[in-house]
Scaffold this motif. Structure first.
Motif, PDB file in Angstrom:
ATOM      1  N   HIS A  44      33.467 -21.791  44.136  1.00  0.00           N
ATOM      2  CA  HIS A  44      32.207 -21.529  44.834  1.00  0.00           C
ATOM      3  C   HIS A  44      31.683 -22.780  45.533  1.00  0.00           C
ATOM      4  O   HIS A  44      31.880 -23.896  45.064  1.00  0.00           O
ATOM      5  CB  HIS A  44      31.162 -20.998  43.864  1.00  0.00           C
ATOM      6  CG  HIS A  44      31.292 -19.527  43.607  1.00  0.00           C
ATOM      7  ND1 HIS A  44      30.775 -18.925  42.502  1.00  0.00           N
ATOM      8  CD2 HIS A  44      31.894 -18.555  44.339  1.00  0.00           C
ATOM      9  CE1 HIS A  44      31.044 -17.623  42.562  1.00  0.00           C
ATOM     10  NE2 HIS A  44      31.728 -17.373  43.656  1.00  0.00           N
ATOM     11  N   HIS A  89      29.869 -25.664  43.824  1.00  0.00           N
ATOM     12  CA  HIS A  89      30.694 -26.442  42.893  1.00  0.00           C
ATOM     13  C   HIS A  89      31.739 -27.283  43.616  1.00  0.00           C
ATOM     14  O   HIS A  89      32.084 -28.370  43.155  1.00  0.00           O
ATOM     15  CB  HIS A  89      31.389 -25.509  41.891  1.00  0.00           C
ATOM     16  CG  HIS A  89      30.431 -24.848  40.958  1.00  0.00           C
ATOM     17  ND1 HIS A  89      30.286 -25.210  39.642  1.00  0.00           N
ATOM     18  CD2 HIS A  89      29.524 -23.854  41.175  1.00  0.00           C
ATOM     19  CE1 HIS A  89      29.348 -24.465  39.076  1.00  0.00           C
ATOM     20  NE2 HIS A  89      28.867 -23.642  39.985  1.00  0.00           N
ATOM     21  N   ASP A 108      30.341 -21.747  35.587  1.00  0.00           N
ATOM     22  CA  ASP A 108      29.453 -20.582  35.665  1.00  0.00           C
ATOM     23  C   ASP A 108      29.948 -19.416  34.796  1.00  0.00           C
ATOM     24  O   ASP A 108      29.734 -18.250  35.122  1.00  0.00           O
ATOM     25  CB  ASP A 108      29.342 -20.108  37.121  1.00  0.00           C
ATOM     26  CG  ASP A 108      28.490 -21.040  37.969  1.00  0.00           C
ATOM     27  OD1 ASP A 108      27.893 -21.993  37.417  1.00  0.00           O
ATOM     28  OD2 ASP A 108      28.419 -20.807  39.189  1.00  0.00           O
ATOM     29  N   HIS A 157      33.678 -14.382  36.699  1.00  0.00           N
ATOM     30  CA  HIS A 157      32.750 -14.887  37.724  1.00  0.00           C
ATOM     31  C   HIS A 157      33.525 -15.109  39.014  1.00  0.00           C
ATOM     32  O   HIS A 157      33.087 -14.684  40.087  1.00  0.00           O
ATOM     33  CB  HIS A 157      32.103 -16.171  37.219  1.00  0.00           C
ATOM     34  CG  HIS A 157      31.171 -16.828  38.185  1.00  0.00           C
ATOM     35  ND1 HIS A 157      29.955 -16.288  38.554  1.00  0.00           N
ATOM     36  CD2 HIS A 157      31.283 -17.994  38.870  1.00  0.00           C
ATOM     37  CE1 HIS A 157      29.375 -17.096  39.428  1.00  0.00           C
ATOM     38  NE2 HIS A 157      30.152 -18.138  39.640  1.00  0.00           N
TER      39      HIS A 157
HETATM   40 ZN   LIG Z   1      29.857 -19.906  40.787  1.00  0.00          ZN
END
Ligand SMILES: [Zn+2]
Length: 219
Positions: free
Chosen positions: A61, A64, A161, A142
């Protein structure tokens, strides 16, 4: 080998917990999830007086991974070493996210660069810096390629996460998988032991025991 030390730098508008870990003897360090605000990450590296030898990513993501390439380039220029600092992780199943960062950044109005991973990680791998070994757990749900870094010696984990204090990672993405996330937490994180402390991608740290007892998503 000295003790494990750390600093958390919330980065990006998503307040993601970029983490610097280092050995307090050798001052060798790793940066985990440099999502952005690379100037602030570099300032924290300088403040701690450490030498970064690895960049680890929990998942692909943008909050991150969005600053990983810029951080890698800057550290390479500073060190004057063409080999530079390798980016390790996540699992290759997140490659589509890492190769889509530039496009995704445009939709948020932020300049991001795609990330080329030097070493994809798999369940059962281990990674290390400054003599500190972390085992890799693949915890999808996730994102498909999300990994968690576990240091058994210090009873400490970086869970990205996957799990939060009182909550769990979002799975409302097209590639999200709620059942897989719950299974990963139940089968891989909870068995680490109640005394395990973890840092997560957003918000305060917690312990496995506190989440086993009180996390409403794990009932
Ligand atoms: Zn994430």
């Amino acid at each position: 080998m000295g003790a494990l030390q750390g600093a958390v730098i919330p980065v990006t508008p998503f307040q993601q917990n970029c983490t610097i870990l280092w050995d307090d003897g050798s001052k060798r360090a790793v940066v985990v999830d440099p999502g952005g605000d690379v100037d602030r990450i570099l300032a924290a590296i300088d403040h701690a007086g450490v030498s970064v030898e690895r960049i680890w990513l929990t998942h692909g993501h943008l909050d991150h991974a969005g600053g990983a390439t810029e951080l890698q380039d800057t550290l390479r220029e500073r060190a004057g070493e063409p080999a530079g600092v390798p980016i390790e992780g996540p699992d290759q199943r997140d490659e589509f996210l890492l190769q889509g960062l530039e496009a995704q950044g445009r939709s948020y109005g932020i300049a991001l660069r795609n990330v080329t991973v030097d070493r994809w990680l798999h369940e059962g791998d281990s990674v290390a810096f400054g003599g500190h070994r972390f085992d890799v757990l693949h915890c999808p749900g996730h994102t498909p390629g999300h990994v968690v870094f576990v240091n058994h010696a210090a009873r400490f984990a970086l869970v990205g996460d996957v799990l939060f204090q009182g909550s769990i990672g979002r799975t409302d993405f097209p590639y999200g998988d709620h059942a897989a996330l719950i299974r990963a937490i139940a089968e891989k994180l909870l068995p680490l032991g109640d005394d395990f402390t973890f840092l997560c991608g957003h918000g305060p740290s917690s312990t496995i025991g506190a989440e086993r007892r009180g996390n409403p998503f794990l009932r």
